[in-house]
Design a protein around this motif. Structure first.
Motif, short mmCIF file in Angstrom:
data_model
loop_
_atom_site.label_atom_id
_atom_site.label_comp_id
_atom_site.label_asym_id
_atom_site.label_seq_id
_atom_site.Cartn_x
_atom_site.Cartn_y
_atom_site.Cartn_z
N PHE A 82 38.03 22.99 0.76
CA PHE A 82 37.53 24.05 0.00
C PHE A 82 38.08 25.44 0.74
O PHE A 82 36.99 26.25 1.04
CB PHE A 82 36.19 23.85 -0.68
CG PHE A 82 35.93 24.85 -1.82
CD1 PHE A 82 36.79 24.81 -2.89
CD2 PHE A 82 34.72 25.52 -2.08
CE1 PHE A 82 36.62 25.88 -3.77
CE2 PHE A 82 34.37 26.17 -3.03
CZ PHE A 82 35.46 26.33 -3.93
N LEU A 85 41.11 29.85 -0.70
CA LEU A 85 40.94 30.04 -2.25
C LEU A 85 41.74 31.41 -2.58
O LEU A 85 42.11 32.42 -1.68
CB LEU A 85 39.55 30.40 -2.88
CG LEU A 85 38.32 29.45 -2.00
CD1 LEU A 85 37.19 29.39 -2.60
CD2 LEU A 85 39.03 27.88 -2.45
N VAL A 91 35.98 30.59 -7.86
CA VAL A 91 36.23 29.15 -8.31
C VAL A 91 35.25 28.23 -7.93
O VAL A 91 34.58 28.30 -7.00
CB VAL A 91 37.76 28.67 -7.78
CG1 VAL A 91 38.98 29.71 -8.43
CG2 VAL A 91 37.75 28.49 -6.42
N LEU A 93 34.59 24.14 -6.86
CA LEU A 93 35.23 22.76 -5.99
C LEU A 93 35.95 22.00 -7.10
O LEU A 93 36.94 21.48 -6.65
CB LEU A 93 34.07 22.22 -5.31
CG LEU A 93 34.51 20.92 -4.45
CD1 LEU A 93 35.58 21.59 -3.45
CD2 LEU A 93 33.44 20.26 -3.75
N GLU A 95 37.46 22.78 -9.71
CA GLU A 95 38.45 23.42 -10.18
C GLU A 95 39.42 23.36 -9.14
O GLU A 95 40.85 23.28 -9.55
CB GLU A 95 38.52 24.86 -10.54
CG GLU A 95 37.53 25.09 -11.91
CD GLU A 95 37.24 26.55 -11.96
OE1 GLU A 95 37.63 27.22 -13.06
OE2 GLU A 95 36.57 27.32 -11.13
N PHE A 96 39.10 23.34 -7.80
CA PHE A 96 40.02 23.35 -6.88
C PHE A 96 40.60 22.03 -6.36
O PHE A 96 41.83 21.75 -6.19
CB PHE A 96 39.42 23.94 -5.49
CG PHE A 96 40.20 24.49 -4.30
CD1 PHE A 96 40.99 25.75 -4.82
CD2 PHE A 96 40.26 23.76 -3.33
CE1 PHE A 96 41.95 26.20 -3.69
CE2 PHE A 96 41.20 24.19 -2.32
CZ PHE A 96 41.94 25.70 -2.41
N THR A 123 34.26 32.14 -2.98
CA THR A 123 35.24 33.16 -3.10
C THR A 123 35.67 33.42 -1.72
O THR A 123 34.81 33.54 -0.95
CB THR A 123 34.55 34.39 -3.91
OG1 THR A 123 35.91 35.16 -3.95
CG2 THR A 123 33.85 34.92 -3.26
#
Length: 376
Positions: A82, A85, A91, A93, A95-96, A123
């Motif tokens: 993570f 970004l 966002v 985790l 979504e990532f 962020t």
């Protein structure tokens, strides 16, 4: 904004964010307030990312915050998926990286799971000078996932966090310059005493503190400075009053000097009084208004011997002799202290003259004391 967070709560959190610039550990109260607001088990702020060469600079809330930081710095930063970004975007985790892709990873099993971290909101903020800051907010498995509203709440603070980071960079630069110049004054063995608009002492450097503790011609009673005799103190207060008047009228101050005899019989202290220029927009109480510089002729030069040796291409013995001469000893006293004959001392001195290009002992002393060696 009122639908996402109340004005009162937003004001409280932004206030904590900017007040964090004055805290010994910056943003500590803000991070704890954000943890409470977001119902999180951890809020982590990465000021400097870890690398293989050095640990990161990381602030983390929660009871095991220090343990988490140490573990992340030592092992897990390289496994963290993570990262990097989109700048200033908030966002989750999920979504990532979808949960199906990460649930069996070593990072989740060995780092996140033992801390009961399952949901992460984050962020990254990239500054104009190339630094990167990362904010991570985590929740446990038992807690609800982060929602769109949670993302919007954090998004409200991103511009303020960016602004606070920029201000913090400016403050750090100013403080670094201040410490650098203050250290240079200390190395030059000059005492500095700063007074406010009422003539009260608000700050002293290390040299001035030592002189005050010696109570030999310089004394601090409450916040008031006393020097030498009562007559000397009256004269000093007249000079301070003149400097304050010039400062308040924003007119050039005539620099005044005063010599103070010491009860111990040591060399007189030299004192210079001058006003401190003010910023035209500055206002408030307890602002630096007058500075007093104090010199003590008996205080020896603090020039490191190794720097003197390197600057003038001297041998260790020559550098040692040169420093003793610079500190006021005669050649006979120097030879006695070094346990060498006077002829040996004279031979060292001739070699020093040849290497430095001076022809007299007084010129050598002046050369050393005016060189950058005293700033080493």
């Amino acid at each position: 904004m009122s639908e996402i967070i109340s004005v009162e709560e937003f004001s409280r959190l932004t206030g904590a964010l900017y007040e964090g610039l004055q805290q010994k550990v910056p943003w500590k109260s803000f991070l704890h307030s954000l943890q409470e607001k977001m119902d999180a088990n951890f809020v982590t702020f990465i000021i400097r990312p870890p690398s293989n060469e050095s640990d990161g600079l990381i602030l983390s809330t929660g009871h095991t915050g220090d343990e988490v930081v140490a573990s992340y710095n030592k092992h897990f930063f390289a496994m963290d998926p993570f990262v990097d970004l989109p700048s200033s975007s908030v966002v989750t985790l999920d979504e990532f990286i979808p949960e199906s892709e990460r649930k069996n990873s070593d990072y989740v099993q060995q780092f996140l799971a033992p801390m009961n971290v399952h949901h992460i909101l984050g962020t990254d903020i990239n500054t104009r000078d190339g630094a990167k800051y990362s904010l991570r907010i985590s929740r446990s498995c038992e807690s609800a996932p982060f929602t769109q509203k949670d993302k919007e709440v954090v998004s409200l603070f991103v511009p303020h966090l960016q602004h606070a980071i920029d201000i913090n960079h400016q403050i750090n630069r100013v403080e670094t310059e201040r410490d650098l110049y203050a250290g240079a004054v200390d190395q030059l063995a000059v005492g500095t005493i700063i007074l406010d608009e009422e003539g009260k002492v608000i700050q002293t450097n290390h040299v001035a503190q030592d002189l005050i503790q010696e109570n030999d011609g310089l004394k601090l009673t409450g916040h008031s400075l006393q020097v030498g005799t009562s007559r000397d103190t009256r004269k000093l207060r007249e000079l301070i009053k003149q400097a304050l008047s010039a400062q308040q009228k924003n007119t050039p101050s005539v620099v005044e000097a005063l010599r103070i005899q010491r009860p111990s019989g040591k060399s007189d202290l030299g004192i210079v009084v001058r006003s401190v220029p003010t910023n035209q927009w500055a206002e408030g109480k307890q602002c630096p208004s007058v500075v007093i510089f104090v010199s003590d002729p008996d205080r020896q030069s603090q020039a490191p011997q190794e720097i003197v040796k390197a600057l003038f291409d001297l041998t260790p013995a020559e550098a040692q002799l040169a420093m003793l001469l610079a500190n006021g000893l005669t050649l006979d006293e120097t030879s006695e202290q070094l346990c060498i004959s006077r002829n040996t001392a004279r031979a060292h001195l001739r070699s020093i003259f040849s290497k430095t290009g001076v022809t007299r002992q007084t010129m050598l002393v002046r050369l050393i004391l005016k060189s950058v060696a005293t700033l080493g």
